[in-house]
Design an enzyme around this catalytic site. Structure first.
Site, PDB file in Angstrom:
ATOM      1  N   LYS A   1       0.866  -1.185   0.000  1.00 52.71           N
ATOM      2  CA  LYS A   1       0.000   0.000   0.000  1.00 52.71           C
ATOM      3  C   LYS A   1       0.896   1.226   0.000  1.00 52.71           C
ATOM      4  O   LYS A   1       1.515   1.553   1.000  1.00 52.71           O
ATOM      5  CB  LYS A   1      -0.893  -0.023   1.242  1.00 52.71           C
ATOM      6  CG  LYS A   1      -2.216   0.703   1.088  1.00 52.71           C
ATOM      7  CD  LYS A   1      -2.127   2.205   1.053  1.00 52.71           C
ATOM      8  CE  LYS A   1      -1.932   2.823   2.416  1.00 52.71           C
ATOM      9  NZ  LYS A   1      -1.823   4.310   2.327  1.00 52.71           N
TER      10      LYS A   1
ATOM     11  N   GLU B   1       9.472   0.513  11.035  1.00 47.78           N
ATOM     12  CA  GLU B   1      10.535   1.518  10.901  1.00 47.78           C
ATOM     13  C   GLU B   1       9.841   2.849  11.096  1.00 47.78           C
ATOM     14  O   GLU B   1       9.103   3.293  10.227  1.00 47.78           O
ATOM     15  CB  GLU B   1      11.195   1.378   9.523  1.00 47.78           C
ATOM     16  CG  GLU B   1      12.595   1.939   9.497  1.00 47.78           C
ATOM     17  CD  GLU B   1      12.604   3.380   9.108  1.00 47.78           C
ATOM     18  OE1 GLU B   1      12.478   4.232  10.011  1.00 47.78           O
ATOM     19  OE2 GLU B   1      12.716   3.656   7.908  1.00 47.78           O
TER      20      GLU B   1
ATOM     21  N   CYS C   1      13.131  10.097   8.213  1.00 45.40           N
ATOM     22  CA  CYS C   1      12.941   9.641   9.590  1.00 45.40           C
ATOM     23  C   CYS C   1      14.253   9.703  10.372  1.00 45.40           C
ATOM     24  O   CYS C   1      14.249   9.900  11.575  1.00 45.40           O
ATOM     25  CB  CYS C   1      12.379   8.228   9.614  1.00 45.40           C
ATOM     26  SG  CYS C   1      13.171   7.161   8.423  1.00 45.40           S
TER      27      CYS C   1
ATOM     28  N   GLU D   1       9.190  14.982  16.560  1.00 43.90           N
ATOM     29  CA  GLU D   1       9.654  14.859  15.183  1.00 43.90           C
ATOM     30  C   GLU D   1       8.904  15.866  14.318  1.00 43.90           C
ATOM     31  O   GLU D   1       7.677  15.861  14.280  1.00 43.90           O
ATOM     32  CB  GLU D   1       9.403  13.439  14.668  1.00 43.90           C
ATOM     33  CG  GLU D   1       9.980  13.218  13.294  1.00 43.90           C
ATOM     34  CD  GLU D   1       9.789  11.786  12.793  1.00 43.90           C
ATOM     35  OE1 GLU D   1       8.716  11.215  13.035  1.00 43.90           O
ATOM     36  OE2 GLU D   1      10.711  11.252  12.150  1.00 43.90           O
TER      37      GLU D   1
END
Lengths: 496, 275, 306
Positions: free
Chosen positions: A200, A274, A308, A405
């Site tokens: 996806k 992850e 990331c 983040e």
């Protein structure tokens, strides 16, 4: 109390140098990409319309132009895809390993042959600078397939004494920051080990995955081995909840990762995650400063900071903070922000309006908390989503911009006095994906590497990737590794 | 001669290198053993155990691998020395002697792994560029263990030894059956130079304690091999709260280096290579 | 901006020489990928000519050869008044007077190599004397070589003092200090030598003599440009940069200009602050200008040799 506010550098540097030697636009042509008006789901080797009959637009974030309509896959489409993958599994896992390897090598080659087309498309759909999609993403994508192609017929030597078995149907959900690269990281090891997949792609960047579907057809990959269902969060959720899925691999935010881990609770489904990061990029006073500046720039402005493992927290030894920041600001003056298709663009468009709003909100909160803001002076295009390269100094360990983040081109700066303090500050986060160390001292590099709780440590470099090198996080940055020998483990059942 | 009046043993949990009754003052009588009171650990005992394990972890991991190996071997020696006592506690049958024997073997086996798993689970990564890149296995940190109850002693050994060998520290929920063998293992640990806090053994209701262990934000991984099925989904959901690594081996973890892979992190280090 | 000179030891302490080789080379390679098109390419090519030190440094140099190169320097494309003159002609000391005569009134400078070029292995007083003679013969610029023997054996003060003395001997002539980077062994040393030259009063620092196979490279130039920038930040003194040797194509020249532009900024985009030392670059630049103007690729025979 000692003041940790950074000294203000007396800047002697000139203004942005481009007025005299301004580079004329050098846009990469988009004529190499031929887009259809509409894209269906790729299931069982064929493009088939979504069950709902609904499509959603995917846009170019640098212009807000609609590039194509993409199928909105729902649970019925996911079910069809999983069924196809399950049906394909016995034959695929039963192929001789050498044949599986050949398919993967073939895919790798086709990616190389079509790399310009894919790079341009990646930039159009995602907003990243063409020089990155051309020089970083696409070479790594092809390399990843090459690497795992080679493993397919060598698995018996991968883990001494152990027998490996594929898991079955792998549901893979990938993010929008490196759409095709994340696809490669997911699909290559899964197929090499004999699994079949339902992937996806991210809602805002589905196009390269759909072109990859075409590549699967070109490679004569057996139907059902790779299935691609486009859609949004609910499509991903349907994939996670499907009972026939043996494994979920997810790359994305820690928040969603936790939701997935929870929804799989008690089901025995394999999982690798992850997730997010808030990496410290640590500069000691004996660092090669000019190269450290490059590492800081590359660490946080690469791919607009939509990374990331971005080095989003600069930890600098107090004694060199002044000169380092002066060099950093001077270097930021030369960053070229704008049309991602221009070969000279360093920083492209923010991937989506939603992401832009998140970045803006966090930066404002930083300023409200008293941070000093510095931004690359640049004229941003009227259309599209943009945020200039930003540095926030004068922040505290407790600031939101230091803890959360941001996933954008925003660097927060803190200082430290000793290696112990650097380690303490670097580790003072629930994340643990990556870290950077800049020092001339070999023993200190090893000591720091030892003490930093992060899956990837870049010493005197930053944001380097390679299919042979594992990548993945400690703590809330996830578990499981992608790349290298370790990247096989999340896709096999291992028995001694 | 008058029959000897036995001096009975008070069974205690092993937390932070000390033998303690539950801070709650509670105890339980295992089924079929009405004559003994075993400690019924509380969430505060668990909290103390996790804290101890956290405090001990970095030092345990930074011991030399050789040193950790010697300590694990010492555990094997001490189990061996008390094999009759263990066999008796386990039920006294020949198969129990075998379980003790397997336990000794387990500790000896993992004692030898402490300085070798790096070679099996680590790599040098031939990246395409002027960098030297390598990947090292490192301990995950604090590991919560619910060992399989089918083998009260061997379950502990097979699930604890790989965790300790790799430099993790552990908190074991031994459950509320006849846990005397696990508590005796605590005494073994205490006399095998295992530093305080490195391994902690709690007894009591898994149903009561597991929610606290699985939700504990300072626990990095959890071995749910012995988790009863009805508790599993909740435990795994809790574990997601801080993205714990969750794993299970059934009926009992094999002797395999890949068991150690469950509680390690791969750390990849890059450095430029130039003159 | 405050202008201050600092003792050598202060400079070396304040601006330590620590370069990460791989990262420096990656940065230079990234800048080399800039795509310079259309009007900015024409600007760069024009600037490359204006900043060029057209060089002949052969044992076989004669007044005739020097005459020819001087004509080429003044009028690189005689039929095209839009093409500028180069910055200077660079010759051996014995050729200075010939060059001066031809170039008189043209605005093209005469640069002379000196100090026992290219090795620098001679007596200090002879080197000084050579500089004085070259200057007296009409040199506007002196390209000296540093004493690599002294540098590599750690006698940094000697290197520094010699440059100071040469600078004094230069009088009104501008001093370019050649580091001969290929002999220095590391980027750290290149930075250190750059700073010594700057502290001793160099007007320019220059990469190479052109007499070794390894000459100017982009990363070496980057490291030297960063030394110039750091020294300017520290003292207010702005020095110029001259990469030399091995620069043969217009594409390379543009890469050097991009490096300069993005490291030191537009104020350095002038012959007063930047030179390209080259003997065979000029015609390729002319050829590229024609290509930009006409859209067709050219052949070398349409452009005159010097």
């Amino acid at each position: 109390m000692p003041s940790h506010k950074l000294p203000t550098p007396e800047s002697t540097h000139q203004e942005a140098p481009f007025e005299v030697f301004g580079y004329a636009p050098a846009p990469e042509s988009t004529s190499i990409v031929s887009l259809a008006e509409r894209y269906d789901c790729f299931i069982n080797g064929e493009f088939t319309p979504p069950h709902s009959g609904s499509y959603f637009p995917t846009i170019n974030p640098s212009t807000e132009e609609v590039l194509a309509q993409v199928a909105l896959g729902d649970s019925a489409d996911v079910d069809r895809a999983v069924t196809a993958a399950a049906a394909a599994f016995p034959a695929w896992s039963g192929l001789t390993p050498g044949e599986r390897a050949r398919y993967l090598f073939r895919i790798a080659r086709i990616i190389q042959e079509r790399s310009r087309e894919l790079a341009v498309l990646e930039t159009m759909d995602g907003g990243k600078p063409i020089k990155e999609s051309r020089d970083v993403d696409l070479p790594l994508v092809a390399a990843h397939f090459f690497y795992y192609a080679g493993w397919a017929d060598k698995l018996e030597w991968a883990f001494p004494g152990a027998t490996l078995r594929p898991l079955g149907v792998c549901g893979q959900i990938i993010p929008w920051n490196f759409p095709l690269l994340m696809l490669a990281w997911k699909i290559a090891p899964a197929l090499a080990t004999g699994n079949t997949v339902v992937l996806k792609p991210a809602e805002t960047t589905p196009l390269t995955a759909l072109f990859f579907a075409d590549i699967c057809q070109q490679a004569d990959l057996p139907p059902g081995v790779v299935n691609i269902v486009t859609g949004a969060g609910q499509t991903g959720q349907a994939l996670v909840e499907h009972p026939q899925v043996a494994k979920i691999a997810f790359t994305g935010s820690t928040e969603v990762g936790k939701i997935i881990q929870k929804s799989l609770a008690g089901r025995g489904t394999h999982l690798s995650l992850e997730l997010g990061g808030k990496a410290a990029n640590i500069v000691f006073d004996d660092a090669p400063l000019d190269q450290a500046v490059e590492g800081i720039i590359n660490g946080i402005y690469f791919n607009q900071g939509h990374v990331c493992c971005a080095g989003s927290r600069l930890l600098v030894e107090e004694s060199v903070a002044g000169i380092l920041l002066e060099k950093l600001r001077s270097r930021m003056m030369t960053l070229r922000v704008g049309n991602p298709l221009d070969k000279n663009t360093d920083v492209g468009a923010i991937n989506s309006k939603m992401q832009l709003e998140k970045i803006e909100e966090l930066v404002l909160s930083g300023v409200a908390e008293g941070a000093d803001l510095f931004q690359t002076p640049c004229t941003l295009p009227d259309k599209g989503f943009w945020f200039p390269p930003t540095v926030l100094s004068g922040v505290a360990q407790s600031s939101r911009v230091v803890r959360e983040e941001i996933f954008g081109p925003v660097l927060s700066v803190l200082t430290f006095r000793t290696p112990e303090e650097a380690v303490e500050k670097a580790n003072n986060t629930p994340y643990g994906l990556s870290a950077g160390i800049w020092t001339d001292k070999g023993s200190r590099i090893l000591w720091m590497s030892n003490h930093l709780r992060a899956g990837v440590i870049w010493a005197n470099t930053y944001n380097r990737f390679d299919p042979t090198a594992p990548f993945g996080g400690y703590k809330e940055s996830g578990f499981g590794r992608e790349g290298g020998l370790h990247g096989l483990l999340p896709y096999v059942e291992i028995s001694r | 001669m008058t029959p000897r009046l036995a001096v009975r043993k008070t069974y205690k949990m092993y937390i932070n290198g000390a033998f303690v009754r539950s801070e709650s003052g509670r105890s339980y009588r295992p089924e079929g053993n009405a004559d003994m009171n075993l400690p019924l650990g509380s969430r505060k005992d668990l909290r103390d155990a996790v804290r101890a394990a956290r405090q001990a972890q970095s030092k345990w991991a930074s011991l030399t691998a050789m040193n950790r190996g010697q300590i694990l071997y010492r555990i094997a020696e001490m189990v061996d020395a008390r094999r009759d006592e263990f066999q008796e506690m386990l039920g006294g049958k020949p198969r129990h002697a075998q379980e003790v024997e397997d336990t000794v073997t387990t500790f000896v086996w993992y004692a030898g792994w402490t300085d070798k798993f790096q070679a099996v689970l680590g790599t040098v990564d031939p990246v395409a560029g002027p960098y030297f890149t390598f990947t090292l296995p490192e301990p995950t940190g604090v590991v919560g263990i619910v060992p399989p109850p089918s083998h009260s002693l061997l379950g502990c050994a097979r699930h604890l030894a790989p965790v300790l060998a790799t430099g993790n520290t552990a908190v074991i929920l031994a459950g509320d059956a006849d846990t005397r063998p696990q508590l005796l293992l605590g005494e073994i640990l205490a006399t095998s130079d295992v530093p305080q806090g490195v391994a902690n053994i709690l007894t009591g209701s898994v149903k009561e304690l597991l929610p606290w262990l699985s939700a504990h934000m300072d626990v990095n991984a959890i071995d749910l091999s012995g988790c009863p099925e009805p508790l599993l989904a909740d435990a795994e959901r809790n574990a997601a709260e801080n993205v714990k690594r969750v794993y299970r081996f059934q009926p009992v973890a094999p002797l395999s280096p890949y068991v150690m892979a469950e509680a390690i992190e791969a750390k990849t280090v890059w450095h430029p290579l130039a003159r | 901006m405050v202008t201050t000179t600092l003792p050598l030891s202060d400079v070396l302490v304040a601006l330590p020489a620590r370069i990460d080789t791989v990262a420096a080379e990656e940065r230079a390679a990234a800048l080399a990928k800039r795509s310079i098109k259309k009007e900015s390419k024409l600007f760069a090519l024009d600037l490359a000519i204006r900043c060029m030190d057209l060089t002949t440094l052969e044992g076989a140099d004669t007044p005739g050869k020097v005459h020819s190169i001087c004509l080429k320097a003044m009028h690189p494309a005689p039929n095209d008044p839009a093409i500028p003159s180069v910055a200077a002609v660079c010759v051996y000391p014995s050729m200075v007077s010939h060059a001066k005569e031809v170039l008189k009134g043209s605005g093209v400078h005469v640069a002379s190599v000196a100090t026992s070029f290219p090795s620098g292995q001679s007596f200090r007083d002879i080197k000084i004397r050579e500089v004085e003679e070259a200057q007296r013969a009409g040199a506007d610029e002196i390209d000296m070589v540093i004493d690599r023997g002294a540098f590599l054996s750690g006698r940094l003060d000697e290197v520094y003092e010699e440059i100071v003395q040469v600078k004094e001997a230069c009088g009104s002539a501008h001093l370019k200090v050649i580091l001969e980077t290929a002999e220095l062994g590391s980027y750290d040393n290149i930075r250190k030598a750059s700073l010594i030259a700057l502290a001793a009063g160099a007007d320019f620092i220059k990469t190479s003599t052109g007499k070794l196979t390894q000459a100017a490279t982009l990363p070496i130039t980057l490291v030297m440009l960063e030394a110039i920038r750091d020294y300017a930040w520290k003292t207010g003194i702005r020095a110029g940069m001259k990469p030399a040797g091995g620069i043969k194509t217009a594409k390379q020249a543009i890469q050097y200009l991009v490096l300069l532009n993005e490291t030191l900024g537009s104020e350095w985009l002038t012959p007063a602050m930047f030179r390209l030392g080259a003997s065979s670059l000029l015609n390729d630049v002319l050829m590229q200008i024609e290509k930009e103007r006409t859209g067709s690729y050219f052949a070398a025979e349409y452009f005159s040799e010097a």
